[in-house]
Design a protein around this motif. Structure first.
Motif, PDB file in Angstrom:
ATOM      1  N   GLN B  25       0.822  -1.222   0.000  1.00  0.00           N
ATOM      2  CA  GLN B  25       0.000   0.000   0.000  1.00  0.00           C
ATOM      3  C   GLN B  25       0.851   1.265   0.000  1.00  0.00           C
ATOM      4  OE1 GLN B  25      -2.482  -0.755   3.573  1.00  0.00           O
ATOM      5  NE2 GLN B  25      -4.204  -0.826   2.155  1.00  0.00           N
ATOM      6  N   ASN B  26       2.168   1.119   0.114  1.00  0.00           N
ATOM      7  CA  ASN B  26       3.057   2.285   0.213  1.00  0.00           C
ATOM      8  C   ASN B  26       4.014   2.290  -0.970  1.00  0.00           C
ATOM      9  OD1 ASN B  26       2.658   3.666   3.028  1.00  0.00           O
ATOM     10  ND2 ASN B  26       2.527   1.460   3.414  1.00  0.00           N
ATOM     11  N   ASP B  27       3.842   3.240  -1.889  1.00  0.00           N
ATOM     12  CA  ASP B  27       4.618   3.144  -3.124  1.00  0.00           C
ATOM     13  C   ASP B  27       6.079   3.565  -2.972  1.00  0.00           C
ATOM     14  OD1 ASP B  27       4.313   5.857  -3.091  1.00  0.00           O
ATOM     15  OD2 ASP B  27       2.774   5.900  -4.646  1.00  0.00           O
ATOM     16  N   ASP B  28       6.472   3.985  -1.782  1.00  0.00           N
ATOM     17  CA  ASP B  28       7.896   4.251  -1.561  1.00  0.00           C
ATOM     18  C   ASP B  28       8.585   3.081  -0.846  1.00  0.00           C
ATOM     19  OD1 ASP B  28       6.542   4.667   0.842  1.00  0.00           O
ATOM     20  OD2 ASP B  28       7.989   6.149   1.558  1.00  0.00           O
ATOM     21  N   MET B  29       7.882   1.951  -0.725  1.00  0.00           N
ATOM     22  CA  MET B  29       8.413   0.819   0.033  1.00  0.00           C
ATOM     23  C   MET B  29       8.610  -0.387  -0.885  1.00  0.00           C
ATOM     24  SD  MET B  29       8.038   1.331   3.567  1.00  0.00           S
ATOM     25  CE  MET B  29       7.385   2.695   4.523  1.00  0.00           C
ATOM     26  N   GLU B  30       9.605  -1.187  -0.523  1.00  0.00           N
ATOM     27  CA  GLU B  30       9.881  -2.397  -1.305  1.00  0.00           C
ATOM     28  C   GLU B  30      10.248  -3.503  -0.328  1.00  0.00           C
ATOM     29  OE1 GLU B  30      13.061  -1.705  -4.168  1.00  0.00           O
ATOM     30  OE2 GLU B  30      13.532  -3.845  -4.007  1.00  0.00           O
ATOM     31  N   LEU B  31       9.652  -4.672  -0.497  1.00  0.00           N
ATOM     32  CA  LEU B  31       9.945  -5.792   0.395  1.00  0.00           C
ATOM     33  C   LEU B  31      11.093  -6.613  -0.177  1.00  0.00           C
ATOM     34  CD1 LEU B  31       9.300  -7.425   2.906  1.00  0.00           C
ATOM     35  CD2 LEU B  31       7.541  -8.626   1.609  1.00  0.00           C
ATOM     36  N   VAL B  32      12.227  -6.620   0.531  1.00  0.00           N
ATOM     37  CA  VAL B  32      13.401  -7.365   0.069  1.00  0.00           C
ATOM     38  C   VAL B  32      13.231  -8.847   0.348  1.00  0.00           C
ATOM     39  CG1 VAL B  32      15.887  -7.661   0.370  1.00  0.00           C
ATOM     40  CG2 VAL B  32      14.878  -5.368   0.453  1.00  0.00           C
ATOM     41  N   GLY B  33      12.689  -9.174   1.505  1.00  0.00           N
ATOM     42  CA  GLY B  33      12.506 -10.584   1.817  1.00  0.00           C
ATOM     43  C   GLY B  33      11.916 -10.798   3.186  1.00  0.00           C
ATOM     44  N   VAL B  34      11.418 -12.025   3.380  1.00  0.00           N
ATOM     45  CA  VAL B  34      10.928 -12.455   4.686  1.00  0.00           C
ATOM     46  C   VAL B  34      11.974 -13.405   5.259  1.00  0.00           C
ATOM     47  CG1 VAL B  34       9.146 -13.813   5.854  1.00  0.00           C
ATOM     48  CG2 VAL B  34       8.511 -12.186   4.030  1.00  0.00           C
ATOM     49  N   PHE B  35      12.383 -13.198   6.498  1.00  0.00           N
ATOM     50  CA  PHE B  35      13.436 -14.000   7.121  1.00  0.00           C
ATOM     51  C   PHE B  35      12.843 -14.803   8.271  1.00  0.00           C
ATOM     52  CE2 PHE B  35      15.188 -10.442   4.931  1.00  0.00           C
ATOM     53  CZ  PHE B  35      16.276 -10.977   4.254  1.00  0.00           C
ATOM     54  N   THR B  36      13.149 -16.085   8.290  1.00  0.00           N
ATOM     55  CA  THR B  36      12.508 -16.979   9.245  1.00  0.00           C
ATOM     56  C   THR B  36      13.529 -17.932   9.869  1.00  0.00           C
ATOM     57  OG1 THR B  36      10.812 -18.688   9.479  1.00  0.00           O
ATOM     58  CG2 THR B  36      11.913 -18.563   7.344  1.00  0.00           C
ATOM     59  N   ARG B  37      13.220 -18.393  11.087  1.00  0.00           N
ATOM     60  CA  ARG B  37      14.061 -19.411  11.729  1.00  0.00           C
ATOM     61  C   ARG B  37      13.671 -20.803  11.256  1.00  0.00           C
ATOM     62  NH1 ARG B  37      13.320 -16.850  17.603  1.00  0.00           N
ATOM     63  NH2 ARG B  37      11.226 -17.045  16.773  1.00  0.00           N
ATOM     64  N   ARG B  38      12.469 -20.884  10.619  1.00  0.00           N
ATOM     65  CA  ARG B  38      11.998 -22.173  10.132  1.00  0.00           C
ATOM     66  C   ARG B  38      12.701 -22.521   8.818  1.00  0.00           C
ATOM     67  NH1 ARG B  38       5.674 -21.045   9.778  1.00  0.00           N
ATOM     68  NH2 ARG B  38       6.179 -18.833   9.981  1.00  0.00           N
ATOM     69  N   ASP B  39      12.401 -23.684   8.287  1.00  0.00           N
ATOM     70  CA  ASP B  39      12.900 -24.039   6.962  1.00  0.00           C
ATOM     71  C   ASP B  39      12.153 -23.168   5.948  1.00  0.00           C
ATOM     72  OD1 ASP B  39      13.411 -25.076   4.486  1.00  0.00           O
ATOM     73  OD2 ASP B  39      12.738 -27.122   4.954  1.00  0.00           O
ATOM     74  N   PRO B  40      12.849 -22.298   5.209  1.00  0.00           N
ATOM     75  CA  PRO B  40      12.171 -21.356   4.304  1.00  0.00           C
ATOM     76  C   PRO B  40      11.234 -22.049   3.319  1.00  0.00           C
ATOM     77  CG  PRO B  40      14.488 -20.790   4.481  1.00  0.00           C
ATOM     78  CD  PRO B  40      14.319 -22.107   5.196  1.00  0.00           C
ATOM     79  N   SER B  41      11.570 -23.261   2.907  1.00  0.00           N
ATOM     80  CA  SER B  41      10.727 -23.929   1.912  1.00  0.00           C
ATOM     81  C   SER B  41       9.359 -24.284   2.491  1.00  0.00           C
ATOM     82  CB  SER B  41      11.417 -25.187   1.388  1.00  0.00           C
ATOM     83  OG  SER B  41      11.518 -26.127   2.441  1.00  0.00           O
ATOM     84  N   GLY B  42       9.254 -24.266   3.824  1.00  0.00           N
ATOM     85  CA  GLY B  42       7.971 -24.587   4.448  1.00  0.00           C
ATOM     86  C   GLY B  42       7.108 -23.373   4.720  1.00  0.00           C
ATOM     87  N   VAL B  43       7.612 -22.181   4.406  1.00  0.00           N
ATOM     88  CA  VAL B  43       6.838 -20.965   4.689  1.00  0.00           C
ATOM     89  C   VAL B  43       6.129 -20.501   3.423  1.00  0.00           C
ATOM     90  CG1 VAL B  43       6.973 -18.544   5.400  1.00  0.00           C
ATOM     91  CG2 VAL B  43       8.410 -20.263   6.530  1.00  0.00           C
ATOM     92  N   VAL B  44       4.816 -20.503   3.460  1.00  0.00           N
ATOM     93  CA  VAL B  44       4.039 -20.061   2.299  1.00  0.00           C
ATOM     94  C   VAL B  44       3.593 -18.619   2.532  1.00  0.00           C
ATOM     95  CG1 VAL B  44       1.997 -20.460   0.882  1.00  0.00           C
ATOM     96  CG2 VAL B  44       3.238 -22.403   1.880  1.00  0.00           C
ATOM     97  N   LEU B  45       4.000 -17.715   1.651  1.00  0.00           N
ATOM     98  CA  LEU B  45       3.645 -16.312   1.830  1.00  0.00           C
ATOM     99  C   LEU B  45       2.210 -16.048   1.385  1.00  0.00           C
ATOM    100  CD1 LEU B  45       6.893 -14.452   0.676  1.00  0.00           C
ATOM    101  CD2 LEU B  45       6.224 -15.205   2.961  1.00  0.00           C
ATOM    102  N   ALA B  46       1.569 -15.123   2.080  1.00  0.00           N
ATOM    103  CA  ALA B  46       0.178 -14.792   1.760  1.00  0.00           C
ATOM    104  C   ALA B  46       0.078 -13.911   0.521  1.00  0.00           C
ATOM    105  CB  ALA B  46      -0.474 -14.100   2.955  1.00  0.00           C
ATOM    106  N   GLY B  47       1.101 -13.149   0.223  1.00  0.00           N
ATOM    107  CA  GLY B  47       1.065 -12.253  -0.934  1.00  0.00           C
ATOM    108  C   GLY B  47       2.163 -12.608  -1.925  1.00  0.00           C
TER     109      GLY B  47
END
Lengths: 330, 330
Positions: B25-47
């Motif tokens: 919703q913010n056009d001056d923002m950019e998401l570089v990544g989501v960082f997790t302690r879990r196994d990344p392959s098991g994290v399903v992003l909502a967007g």
């Protein structure tokens, strides 16, 4: 500059009186004097312990004052007075002609920067606290709609407009927010509201004997800009009733932002800020004084130039250490 | 640092998902990544459009991220995580264990100052926007009383407490402000209110078959600290109804200050700030993101150390020039 904030008041109407009353509620504040363009001997102060001086003596008292609170009007006083006094003092004003704020800011900024002073302009609740709340709400909810409602309260400008009608002795105009419109906003309906749907106007009027009240009513309700776009009710009362029932200056209002969040913007989030004021001028004075404290602190930090409420972090407003603020407010 | 704010999200629960939604919703923002302690392959992003990385890869991505938003819990995650990550990044957290904020502040401040990074802690609405509003209101009305009400909304802590009772499968606890108490405050009566007079608690509970609901109800309403000081109602429903009617996480609340002004403190002035939120975590995420913008700007100005919402001027939160802010908000 000492730990006590030494305050000077320039102008002694409703606002100046309010600042004087507010100083006594803040134990880190001290009132050095009230400065007036009138003959000082003719100015009777509402509270104890302060002296009245002619405005011309201000220059001699430069070293005794940390911050001046300018209590003049926005039409003619402040555009001239704020930049002039910012050459010698930290200053606060309540300049409220919305459309001319950028121009006023530029003039005050030049003067304050050249003199290494801090000036904070357009302090009060609208502009002021309402502006702040719109800023926070827009920053948090970029996708949304702002709503502003005023009242129930006395509009001085509208009261004055009625007083200028021939045959009218006195008038008091109350601006009243329309509850149905507010309810729709609070219910997240995001209504599109016309001027007429948001506020009604209620006028109490005292007229000279023999005046044609139907004609006066017609002149009021059709008055362009002030009344023609509103549903207006006019009630005729006696001078005694006016004095007894309508002497105070209550006001207030609400700013709301109704925004949407979520990947499909499926959730409604509503932020509302509401003021309910028995005395509009005393409240504005209290806001001015909190920002006077901030101006002194910023000046002590070596800052200068013109600022608005948007530029001031809340921590500067409080008579409390940063540690105390964190442990008591967070 | 570029004009676009490059954001990293640490932790992907309700809050992390909310931040991801808010970035779009913010056009001056950019998401570089989501960082997790879990196994990344098991994290399903909502967007769409973002990548998941293991938390250990953060160190390698130092130069690609302007600010990290830490979406962990206050009990164990943030006390360790915020000071550690502040050694390499500008960081924002929503640490909300009120009593431990001074301690957390000190630890984060040491780390952020040593690394010349900006950290803003305890961002959200309580602590956060409620703290801000108490600060403004106390500064303006030094003589007065503060009131806080929460709800109507889901308290996760209270819901969890019920879930720990033997025989309970699921529970949702709504905190409800008492309208009569609120009305008294809004009428300027300055009431002294007990815990019981301010809020009631309504619990929806799913139990295993054959459970003695009377015993469960007794265990809930007498539970020390959580329920014993409140009037609590318990309703038993099916798992289906729980899922259908109680899946969202609404919340909100009000902070009010009722103060007095005037030489004899004869006038009542009431300031009210109210939030009405369909989604508590998404709203908190939106507040976090606005302060992430501020952290980047402060860092670009050369500031460092730990800050709270009290230390941030509103101007830093907006994706708008100072000139535009003045002309549109004041």
């Amino acid at each position: 500059m000492s730990a006590t904030v030494k305050v000077g008041i320039v102008g002694y109407g409703n606002l100046g009186r309010g600042v004087q009353a507010a100083v006594s509620q803040n134990d880190d504040m001290e009132l050095v004097g009230v400065f007036t363009r009138r003959d000082p001997s003719g100015v009777v102060l509402a509270g104890d312990g302060a002296k009245v001086y002619h405005l011309d003596t201000l220059a001699e008292m430069k070293n005794q004052i940390d911050v001046l609170i300018l209590c003049g009007g926005s039409a003619t006083d402040l555009p001239e007075m704020t930049p002039r006094l910012a050459r010698d003092f930290n200053v606060i004003d309540s300049f409220d002609t919305h459309a001319k704020i950028p121009e006023h800011f530029a003039a005050v900024d030049r003067a304050a920067k050249a003199a290494a002073k801090v000036a904070i302009i357009s302090v009060g609740w609208d502009p002021g606290l309402f502006s702040l709340n719109k800023a926070y709400a827009q920053a948090i909810l970029p996708s949304g709609t702002d709503y502003s409602f005023w009242g129930t309260g006395v509009s001085q400008g509208h009261s004055d407009a009625i007083r200028r009608i021939k045959g009218v002795i006195d008038a008091r105009q109350y601006t009243i927010p329309v509850e149905e419109a507010l309810d729709k906003v609070r219910a997240g309906e995001n209504p599109q509201l016309t001027t007429r749907e948001k506020h009604t106007r209620l006028c109490y009027v005292v007229v000279e004997e023999g005046v044609d009240t139907e004609a006066v009513t017609h002149e009021i309700v059709t008055m362009p800009y002030y009344f023609d776009e509103y549903d207006t009710e006019v009630r005729y009362i006696s001078a005694e009733e006016m004095k007894r029932e309508h002497s105070s200056l209550p006001h207030g209002g609400m700013v709301l932002r109704s925004g949407r969040t979520g990947f499909a913007e499926e959730n409604t989030q509503i932020i509302e800020y509401k003021l309910q004021l028995d005395s509009n001028p005393e409240f504005t004075s209290s806001v001015l004084l909190a920002y006077a404290r901030a101006a002194c602190r910023l000046s002590q930090e070596g800052q200068c130039g013109c600022k608005t409420v948007l530029d001031i972090a809340p921590t500067y407003l409080l008579n409390k250490s940063a540690e105390d603020q964190r442990s008591s407010l967070l």
